[in-house]
Design an enzyme around this catalytic site. Sequence first.
Site, PDB file in Angstrom:
ATOM      1  N   GLY A  68      -6.195  -4.174  12.498  1.00  0.00           N
ATOM      2  CA  GLY A  68      -5.911  -3.211  11.445  1.00  0.00           C
ATOM      3  C   GLY A  68      -6.561  -1.855  11.648  1.00  0.00           C
ATOM      4  O   GLY A  68      -6.885  -1.440  12.764  1.00  0.00           O
ATOM      5  N   ASN A  86       0.822  -1.210   0.000  1.00  0.00           N
ATOM      6  CA  ASN A  86       0.000   0.000   0.000  1.00  0.00           C
ATOM      7  C   ASN A  86       0.858   1.264   0.000  1.00  0.00           C
ATOM      8  O   ASN A  86       0.562   2.244  -0.684  1.00  0.00           O
ATOM      9  CB  ASN A  86      -0.910  -0.023   1.235  1.00  0.00           C
ATOM     10  CG  ASN A  86      -2.261   0.588   0.944  1.00  0.00           C
ATOM     11  OD1 ASN A  86      -2.355   1.563   0.232  1.00  0.00           O
ATOM     12  ND2 ASN A  86      -3.303   0.013   1.501  1.00  0.00           N
ATOM     13  N   CYS A  87       1.921   1.256   0.800  1.00  0.00           N
ATOM     14  CA  CYS A  87       2.760   2.443   0.946  1.00  0.00           C
ATOM     15  C   CYS A  87       3.589   2.732  -0.300  1.00  0.00           C
ATOM     16  O   CYS A  87       4.159   3.820  -0.436  1.00  0.00           O
ATOM     17  CB  CYS A  87       3.677   2.293   2.163  1.00  0.00           C
ATOM     18  SG  CYS A  87       2.759   2.119   3.719  1.00  0.00           S
TER      19      CYS A  87
END
Length: 559
Positions: free
Chosen positions: A282, A41-42
């Site tokens: 999460g 994701n990053c």
Amino acid sequence: MKYIIIGAVAGGASTAARLRRMDEHAEIILFEKGEYVSYANCGLPYYIGDVITEREKLFVQTASGFRNRFAIDVRVQSEVIALDPTNKNVSVKNLITGEEYIETYDKLVLSPGAEPVRPPLPGIQEQGIFTLRNVGDTDRIKNYVQGFLKGKAVIIGAGFIGLEMAENLHHLGMDVSIVEMGDQVMAPLDYSMAALVQQHIRSKGVHLYLETAVTGFERTESGLTVMVKDREPLPADVVILSIGVRSDIRLAKAAGLEIGKAGGIFVNEFLQTSNPDIYAVGDVIEFNCPITHKPSNTFLAGPANKQGRICANNIVFGNSRTYKGAINTAIAKVFDMTVATAGVPVKKLKANGMEPLVSTTFNGSHAEYYPGAEKMTIQLAYEQETGKLWSAQVVGYEGVDKRVDLLATVIKNGGTIYDLTELEHAYAPPYSSAKDPVNMAGFAAENVLQKRVQPFYWPEIQELTKEDYLLDVRTVEEFGKGSIPGAVNIPLDEMRQRLNEIPTDKTVYLFCQVGMRGYLASRILMQHGFEDVRSLSGGYRLWDACTTEKDLLRVEELV
């Protein structure tokens, strides 16, 4: 046993893999409404900016790879649309075929993540306006910007993702503007540290509009326009909404699970929800912050992965591993600069009724005599009575990552600034100094804690009166290049010979460039009978950065 996990990527995928490693014989089903199970994701902004050129490198694990290695029934493009805790089942919709069906479970893990904030502004559905949260978003943005590589991009929101997108679109050749409703970039930073980042952003030719609210979007013959309050509209070819995210609690709320005060799913120390057979991990959960002890959440991949491991252990072996919360350690590349933070910023500590001491230091990233040393700024906030470290913020160009990791470790373990003074680090001239910047930050904080120096801070300068004495202890040459208005210059090396020039009946506010000479001057004066001596934390450099940014903001408001 039959385990169902709702949501993959960081928390869900790590939970599923750990469950299989701990229980070879269980039936495990992983539902993911998107196309992909586990991806970086990053790394998405860097793929858009062509820094990462191979799309496949974004994928940590594929659905087929997950099935083959872990014998997990992975069902992508399958959305769980309802949860029935009483009958212990979930309703699932296959997003490809439209089919709906029910699956039962013994234990369930919720990991639906967070969803981008997309306010109901006029025109927000116009073509060219995007949020960035997943691979699909990334593909759409990357394909779209190819037609506007010399065009204009407007980033709405100056958080970590917003600034990373600004850098990457700038890297593609676009003219980039950042619009932020707050008075600074990167909300987890305190203003003085954010000011350093803002100066660097402006130096890259990026337009920065702070305290600016977006009111809507319009498409005209000349293209897309971003409407802003009390300013001229901003033309745009591409708009990235990076206003923030919120926990996706829809399933949990509809199922009657407890939602906490911070807006996430409430979990206990075992990551168990209000239903004993349902766990959650999460971005969707909240927990007690280990520093403020108030409800908090985190939207970071690192904590989510660790939660997944703890959660799986507790499901298989019974509730034996506790989750101690996250201190939101984060780092970002902002053009050439690296910005990192751990713990709770000063402004939030004060909002929670905690009054920290604060110290700011500037040191070289490695030995000054070895080529390439870059200045690094470290701000510490710590408890007045014990010196317990509550937060650390680091801004610099080289070696920021390893310093924030050291500081985060001390914070997470409940350590103090005294621990920083004794931290042992690997030293060779290309990598550090005999006294590392973290040690130096600890020394400075220890001096404040033990009242060997009394700090004051840059906003206090505007409150000084004629009854106060402002003293610049830098060299004559430095003073001539600019100083704080009203300051008298007595260089540090001349101070002992000129003590008679300094009034003993006034508070002496002294400063140097970054703080070290101010500390030395304080020690001289305090031991020569001066009773009220204060040294500017962060020195002239920090004052100049902060006041310059404030002045820019005032000028922009007038315009």
